[in-house]
Design a protein around this motif. Structure first.
Motif, PDB file in Angstrom:
ATOM      1  N   GLY A   2       0.821  -1.211   0.000  1.00 32.99           N
ATOM      2  CA  GLY A   2       0.000   0.000   0.000  1.00 32.99           C
ATOM      3  C   GLY A   2       0.849   1.252   0.000  1.00 32.99           C
ATOM      4  O   GLY A   2       0.521   2.239   0.650  1.00 32.99           O
ATOM      5  N   GLU A  29      -0.109  -7.648  -0.611  1.00 35.59           N
ATOM      6  CA  GLU A  29      -0.666  -6.387  -1.136  1.00 35.59           C
ATOM      7  C   GLU A  29      -2.174  -6.541  -1.382  1.00 35.59           C
ATOM      8  O   GLU A  29      -2.973  -5.692  -1.003  1.00 35.59           O
ATOM      9  CB  GLU A  29       0.047  -5.998  -2.444  1.00 35.59           C
ATOM     10  N   ARG A  30      -2.567  -7.667  -1.977  1.00 35.01           N
ATOM     11  CA  ARG A  30      -4.008  -7.877  -2.259  1.00 35.01           C
ATOM     12  C   ARG A  30      -4.793  -7.970  -0.944  1.00 35.01           C
ATOM     13  O   ARG A  30      -5.896  -7.436  -0.841  1.00 35.01           O
ATOM     14  CB  ARG A  30      -4.206  -9.157  -3.080  1.00 35.01           C
ATOM     15  N   GLN A  72      -5.116  -4.514   0.397  1.00 37.91           N
ATOM     16  CA  GLN A  72      -6.083  -3.720  -0.379  1.00 37.91           C
ATOM     17  C   GLN A  72      -7.517  -4.126  -0.048  1.00 37.91           C
ATOM     18  O   GLN A  72      -8.415  -3.286   0.032  1.00 37.91           O
ATOM     19  CB  GLN A  72      -5.815  -3.862  -1.883  1.00 37.91           C
ATOM     20  N   THR A 115     -10.283  -1.413   1.132  1.00 38.69           N
ATOM     21  CA  THR A 115     -11.531  -1.136   0.413  1.00 38.69           C
ATOM     22  C   THR A 115     -12.728  -1.520   1.277  1.00 38.69           C
ATOM     23  O   THR A 115     -13.753  -0.835   1.254  1.00 38.69           O
ATOM     24  CB  THR A 115     -11.564  -1.874  -0.945  1.00 38.69           C
ATOM     25  N   ASP A 127      -7.131   0.850  -5.669  1.00 35.50           N
ATOM     26  CA  ASP A 127      -5.906   0.725  -4.878  1.00 35.50           C
ATOM     27  C   ASP A 127      -5.741   1.921  -3.951  1.00 35.50           C
ATOM     28  O   ASP A 127      -5.827   3.061  -4.379  1.00 35.50           O
ATOM     29  CB  ASP A 127      -4.677   0.590  -5.777  1.00 35.50           C
ATOM     30  N   ARG A 167      -3.242   3.693  -1.337  1.00 37.30           N
ATOM     31  CA  ARG A 167      -1.840   3.759  -0.895  1.00 37.30           C
ATOM     32  C   ARG A 167      -1.648   4.963   0.015  1.00 37.30           C
ATOM     33  O   ARG A 167      -0.960   5.900  -0.313  1.00 37.30           O
ATOM     34  CB  ARG A 167      -0.909   3.872  -2.096  1.00 37.30           C
ATOM     35  N   VAL A 178      -7.046   5.029  -8.062  1.00 38.81           N
ATOM     36  CA  VAL A 178      -5.866   4.898  -7.204  1.00 38.81           C
ATOM     37  C   VAL A 178      -5.804   6.136  -6.306  1.00 38.81           C
ATOM     38  O   VAL A 178      -5.818   7.264  -6.797  1.00 38.81           O
ATOM     39  CB  VAL A 178      -4.561   4.798  -8.034  1.00 38.81           C
TER      40      VAL A 178
END
Ligand code: UD1
Ligand code: CA
Length: 460
Positions: free
Chosen positions: A28, A233-234, A237, A241, A258, A260, A276
């Motif tokens: 992230g 990372e997934r 995320q 979300t 995404d 970050r 993003v």
């Protein structure tokens, strides 16, 4: 009771195949080690001691936090050795929590539970059940179900390898006990290392209870290569979300958003795909983000619509604005209520007053415009002479015709009108019209070149 946190981050990370230290690879957009530090901070520890070795200087420089007690482990002789090096900096009067710099998703609640176990004089060991425990250390329990020891994969027999409960590596221990056990470690094992995991059996032999804290696999998954980095990372995320959806944002597809950074959302925001968000982003209520929108370090007001493929960086956008598609809003842009920025418009360090519009193909740099101004297609501020930047100031209701070049420094008073195609180099007063372009010349009944005649001539 004092809490000291030790974070192991000295390993080489060979499988990353990277010139960069493993714990500086990001999840992230934030280094893995920083995730662990931020979570550790939530526990209000007396001290945080990251143990560094390989690329240690790089890690220390990148994290750049003078409140940390950096510990250098010159040779990586094992996790037990790493903690022992750290304990040289830790008073023996509290509890120690051991974390890993490459296990970034560990949760605050799990850690608090582990610490409270240690505070009560026991060992709090974070474990998890993995469908595929691969080469992780296995948790061995007795007939009563109590934890009796950890066996490393390389030291385990076939039966032990069948165990699915694994050692996350995260453990909370009373400091005095930890020091005593660390001093008893030896390298009599398959890897010839000082294993921190050996303290579990020592604790049991000392009549201490080892209480396991069951964590979800996603919390304790470690990163050893880039495939695991992408998996983590997934997972991260999905958490981000979910938080935003629970806060009232609709996402057309949360797997294609995404996050970050730190995002704050109002209610009824709507994200289309491939959004993003980076850094600190604050969205009001009813903000709509079209496909491919990228927003960094910005504040967007209620009801503003950001159309497809618009990028916004370092801007403050008020309510009810419309931006894009394909707009580029650059740092220090301030847009007041109801501003409309259309396709292929770029703004930088510019302030547009309420209701002003630049609907197509314009560049506004170092400019301030009042209310209800209109900037035509192809109009630009010429704000740079190759060395210095100059400002353009416009009052309210200024009309900038298409293809106008505003050569800064320039002052345009209220209701100034710049005629299409003008290169405006001098200030324009209130209600004045500036026309600065070649006068149209008409040659009456002009004869066009004759194509047939020209071809014939060429053929001769
Ligand atoms: C370790 C545990 C294992 C656990 C696994 C979880 C031991 C002996 N084994 O195994 O039970 O299931 O973690 O991921 O503790 N490190 C140092 N200095 C060293 C060695 C390691 O700082 O001398 C750091 C590494 O950078 C890494 C962490 O400690 O962040 C774990 O080291 P690693 O070699 O990955 O341990 P594993 O063998 O995977
Ligand atoms: Ca590991």
């Amino acid at each position: 009771m004092f809490l000291d946190v030790v974070i192991l981050a000295a390993g080489k990370g060979t499988r990353m195949r990277s010139a960069r230290a493993k714990v500086l690879h990001t999840i992230g957009g934030k280094p893995m080690l920083q995730h662990v530090l931020d979570t550790a901070r939530q526990l209000a520890p007396r001290q945080i001691c990251p143990v560094i070795g390989h690329q240690g200087d790089e890690v220390r420089d990148a994290i750049d936090d003078s409140t940390l007690t950096w510990v250098e482990q010159a040779q990586q002789l094992g996790t037990g050795h790493a903690v022992r090096e750290a304990m040289a900096h830790v008073a023996g009067d509290g509890v120690v929590l051991v974390l890993y710099g490459d296990v970034p998703l560990i949760g605050e609640t799990t850690l608090k539970t582990a610490v409270s176990v240690a505070t009560s004089g026991q060992v709090g060991l974070v474990t998890s059940v993995f469908a595929d425990p691969a080469e992780l250390g296995r948790i061995v329990r007795n007939a009563q179900g109590d934890v009796v020891r950890i066996v490393e994969f390389k030291d385990a027999d076939e039966a032990t390898r069948q165990i699915n409960e694994i050692n996350s590596g995260i453990v909370a221990v009373p400091s005095a006990d930890l020091n005593r056990w660390l001093n008893q470690l030896d390298t009599d094992n398959a890897q010839g290392e000082l294993y921190l995991t050996d303290i579990i059996e020592m604790a049991v032999n000392d009549g201490k209870k080892v209480t396991s804290i069951a964590a979800q696999p996603h919390e304790v998954i470690g990163v050893n290569d880039r495939v695991q980095l992408a998996e983590v990372e997934r997972l991260y995320q999905a958490q981000q979300t979910e938080t935003l959806m629970r806060a009232g944002t609709t996402m057309q597809d949360p797997s294609r958003v995404d996050i970050r950074g730190e995002i704050t959302v109002g209610e009824d925001c709507l994200f289309d795909v491939n959004v993003v968000l980076e850094g600190k982003v604050v969205l009001g209520d009813r903000v709509q983000l079209g496909p491919g929108v990228v927003i960094k370090d910005s504040v967007i007001g209620d009801g503003t619509v950001v159309h497809a493929y618009t990028t916004i960086d370092g801007a403050t956008v008020a309510a009810e604005c419309s931006l894009g598609p394909f707009a580029r809003i650059r740092p220090l842009t301030v847009l007041d209520e109801g501003v409309r920025i259309g396709n292929f418009v770029e703004t930088k360090k510019s302030h547009l007053g309420a209701g002003s519009k630049a609907n197509h193909l314009a560049y506004l740099g170092d400019a301030t415009l009042g209310r209800d101004c209109n900037v035509g297609a192809g109009a630009i501020t010429a704000n740079y002479d190759g060395v210095n930047k100059y400002e353009t100031h416009a009052g309210d209701n200024v009309f900038v015709g298409t293809n106008v070049t505003m050569v800064a420094p320039l002052n345009l008073q209220d209701w100034a009108f710049l005629a299409a195609g003008s290169t405006v180099t001098n200030d324009v007063g209130e209600n004045d019209l500036a026309v600065a372009r070649g006068k149209q010349r008409v040659i009456r009944k002009w004869t066009r070149p004759d194509q047939a005649a020209a071809k014939k001539k060429a053929g001769d």
